[in-house]
Design a protein around this motif. Structure first.
Motif, PDB file in Angstrom:
ATOM      1  N   MET A 177       0.864  -1.175   0.000  1.00  0.00           N
ATOM      2  CA  MET A 177       0.000   0.000   0.000  1.00  0.00           C
ATOM      3  C   MET A 177       0.904   1.229   0.000  1.00  0.00           C
ATOM      4  SD  MET A 177      -2.814   1.032   2.874  1.00  0.00           S
ATOM      5  CE  MET A 177      -3.761   2.561   2.760  1.00  0.00           C
ATOM      6  N   ALA A 178       0.624   2.201  -0.850  1.00  0.00           N
ATOM      7  CA  ALA A 178       1.463   3.390  -0.961  1.00  0.00           C
ATOM      8  C   ALA A 178       0.694   4.598  -0.435  1.00  0.00           C
ATOM      9  CB  ALA A 178       1.869   3.615  -2.414  1.00  0.00           C
ATOM     10  N   LEU A 179       1.300   5.323   0.513  1.00  0.00           N
ATOM     11  CA  LEU A 179       0.690   6.515   1.083  1.00  0.00           C
ATOM     12  C   LEU A 179       1.619   7.702   0.899  1.00  0.00           C
ATOM     13  CD1 LEU A 179       0.329   4.000   3.460  1.00  0.00           C
ATOM     14  CD2 LEU A 179      -1.482   5.606   4.079  1.00  0.00           C
ATOM     15  N   ASP A 180       1.043   8.870   0.659  1.00  0.00           N
ATOM     16  CA  ASP A 180       1.818  10.091   0.492  1.00  0.00           C
ATOM     17  C   ASP A 180       1.256  11.142   1.442  1.00  0.00           C
ATOM     18  OD1 ASP A 180       3.736  11.464  -1.861  1.00  0.00           O
ATOM     19  OD2 ASP A 180       2.421  12.857  -0.811  1.00  0.00           O
ATOM     20  N   PHE A 181       2.081  11.585   2.386  1.00  0.00           N
ATOM     21  CA  PHE A 181       1.683  12.551   3.405  1.00  0.00           C
ATOM     22  C   PHE A 181       2.493  13.818   3.154  1.00  0.00           C
ATOM     23  CE2 PHE A 181       1.706  13.678   8.164  1.00  0.00           C
ATOM     24  CZ  PHE A 181       0.427  14.214   8.110  1.00  0.00           C
ATOM     25  N   THR A 182       1.846  14.835   2.567  1.00  0.00           N
ATOM     26  CA  THR A 182       2.549  16.013   2.074  1.00  0.00           C
ATOM     27  C   THR A 182       2.021  17.286   2.731  1.00  0.00           C
ATOM     28  OG1 THR A 182       2.903  14.953  -0.067  1.00  0.00           O
ATOM     29  CG2 THR A 182       3.162  17.337   0.015  1.00  0.00           C
ATOM     30  N   GLU A 183       2.933  18.135   3.157  1.00  0.00           N
ATOM     31  CA  GLU A 183       2.562  19.419   3.726  1.00  0.00           C
ATOM     32  C   GLU A 183       2.357  20.429   2.597  1.00  0.00           C
ATOM     33  OE1 GLU A 183       4.013  22.435   7.308  1.00  0.00           O
ATOM     34  OE2 GLU A 183       5.473  21.086   6.351  1.00  0.00           O
ATOM     35  N   GLN A 184       1.142  20.992   2.511  1.00  0.00           N
ATOM     36  CA  GLN A 184       0.815  21.937   1.460  1.00  0.00           C
ATOM     37  C   GLN A 184       1.117  23.381   1.862  1.00  0.00           C
ATOM     38  OE1 GLN A 184       0.014  20.856  -1.493  1.00  0.00           O
ATOM     39  NE2 GLN A 184      -0.208  18.713  -0.879  1.00  0.00           N
ATOM     40  N   SER A 185       0.875  23.699   3.102  1.00  0.00           N
ATOM     41  CA  SER A 185       1.162  25.017   3.658  1.00  0.00           C
ATOM     42  C   SER A 185       1.302  24.839   5.163  1.00  0.00           C
ATOM     43  CB  SER A 185       0.042  26.013   3.320  1.00  0.00           C
ATOM     44  OG  SER A 185      -1.190  25.580   3.866  1.00  0.00           O
ATOM     45  N   ALA A 186       1.587  25.917   5.860  1.00  0.00           N
ATOM     46  CA  ALA A 186       1.781  25.804   7.307  1.00  0.00           C
ATOM     47  C   ALA A 186       0.562  25.161   7.965  1.00  0.00           C
ATOM     48  CB  ALA A 186       2.028  27.193   7.901  1.00  0.00           C
TER      49      ALA A 186
END
Length: 321
Positions: free
Chosen positions: A24-33
């Motif tokens: 299973m592939a997960l992507d946890f990305t910060e878009q802004s503060a």
């Protein structure tokens, strides 16, 4: 023979498992503060639930409900999260993971290096590091590479058929080395963007390569050029299998800044799994020849036709559907 017959039936009943045993592939990305997005792709084989429940860092909370949709043999989803403060040093986990399944989490904070964390049914949580650990990347992708060859039935059957065809010690070594070199070339070239082929035709040709070896196994009355130069056949088909490995790796993704390390670890994992398969097949064949020599020929014939039937089924399935 019963276990082998059962394995044949299982493979025919679940053709999608030929190359869909992927994490299973997960992507946890910060878009802004304080604002993060979570996206995931969960192969259907990794669990019965539509979504394995996520335990985000304890300073993060979901904004609304996650969006989940079905696409081919996987569930795709996305969610928005609000996080108070940095996530470094916080835990990220998954609940209700199926036994034997695993997941690869990509964490991408703003203006900080990307890191990859591997989660599994036995260790369903991990701590997000303040600074990515190269050793962690190497361990994660090594395990994923080994799992892919051991649980990716099409690559596994090709290696088994190749060992059964060659059977002699040094010939097996040369063929395995040629297969390793060739699929390493196309795997690296594809992942790094220098070459590529559509996955549909590649998967069909991989099935055809297995069928070809099964046919060669039936030709015991003559010394074919495949038996004379098995390393050449292994090298040629290894190029195709490299594109197949690249397709699986592209589903998972590579951590930015650690692409060479992740690629090397994945490839070494594939080779470790391949060596285990070769040693197991050679040991099994030697044991049969020593303990039940009369059963060796019938067992080889049964294995040959089983491999041929499975490869034929996969070929038609991948060409027609």
């Amino acid at each position: 023979m019963r276990w082998l017959f059962a394995a044949v039936l299982a493979l025919l009943a679940h053709p999608a498992l030929a190359d869909e045993v992927r994490p299973m592939a997960l992507d946890f990305t910060e878009q802004s503060a304080c604002q993060w997005t979570l996206t995931w792709k969960q192969p259907v084989a990794t669990g019965a639930a539509a979504f394995v429940k996520v335990q985000p860092p304890d300073n993060c909370a979901f904004i609304g409900e996650p969006i989940v949709r079905r696409a081919n043999a996987a569930y795709l989803g996305s969610a928005e999260l609000q996080c108070e403060g940095p996530v470094a040093g916080k835990g990220f986990g998954l609940e209700q993971m199926a036994p034997g399944s695993d997941a690869l989490l990509r964490v991408a904070p703003l203006d900080e290096p990307v890191q990859s964390l591997r989660l599994s049914a036995s260790e369903p949580s991990a701590t997000i590091l303040a600074k990515p650990d190269r050793g962690q990347v190497l361990r994660s992708y090594f395990v994923i590479g080994a799992e892919h060859i051991l649980m990716g039935w099409d690559h596994l059957l090709f290696v088994i058929a190749l060992v059964l065809l060659v059977k002699r010690g040094w010939a097996v070594v040369s063929a395995a080395t040629a297969f390793t070199v060739s699929h390493s070339i196309t795997l690296a070239a594809s992942v790094l963007g220098f070459a590529g082929l559509p996955q549909g035709p590649v998967e069909a040709l991989i099935a055809l390569s297995i069928l070809f070896l099964a046919v060669e196994l039936t030709r015991t009355d003559r010394e074919t050029w495949t038996r004379r130069w098995p390393w050449l056949v292994a090298f040629a088909f290894g190029l195709l299998h490299g594109f197949g490995f690249a397709g699986a790796l592209s589903e998972i993704g590579l951590p930015q800044g650690e692409v060479p390390a992740a690629l090397l670890a994945f490839n070494l994992g594939v080779e470790a799994g391949q060596i285990l398969v070769i040693l197991a097949v050679l040991a099994l064949r030697a044991s049969v020849a020593r303990l039940a020599p009369k059963a060796e020929a019938p067992a080889l014939k049964f294995a040959t036709y089983a491999i041929g039937i499975i490869a034929s089924y996969w070929l038609f399935d991948r060409v027609l559907f």
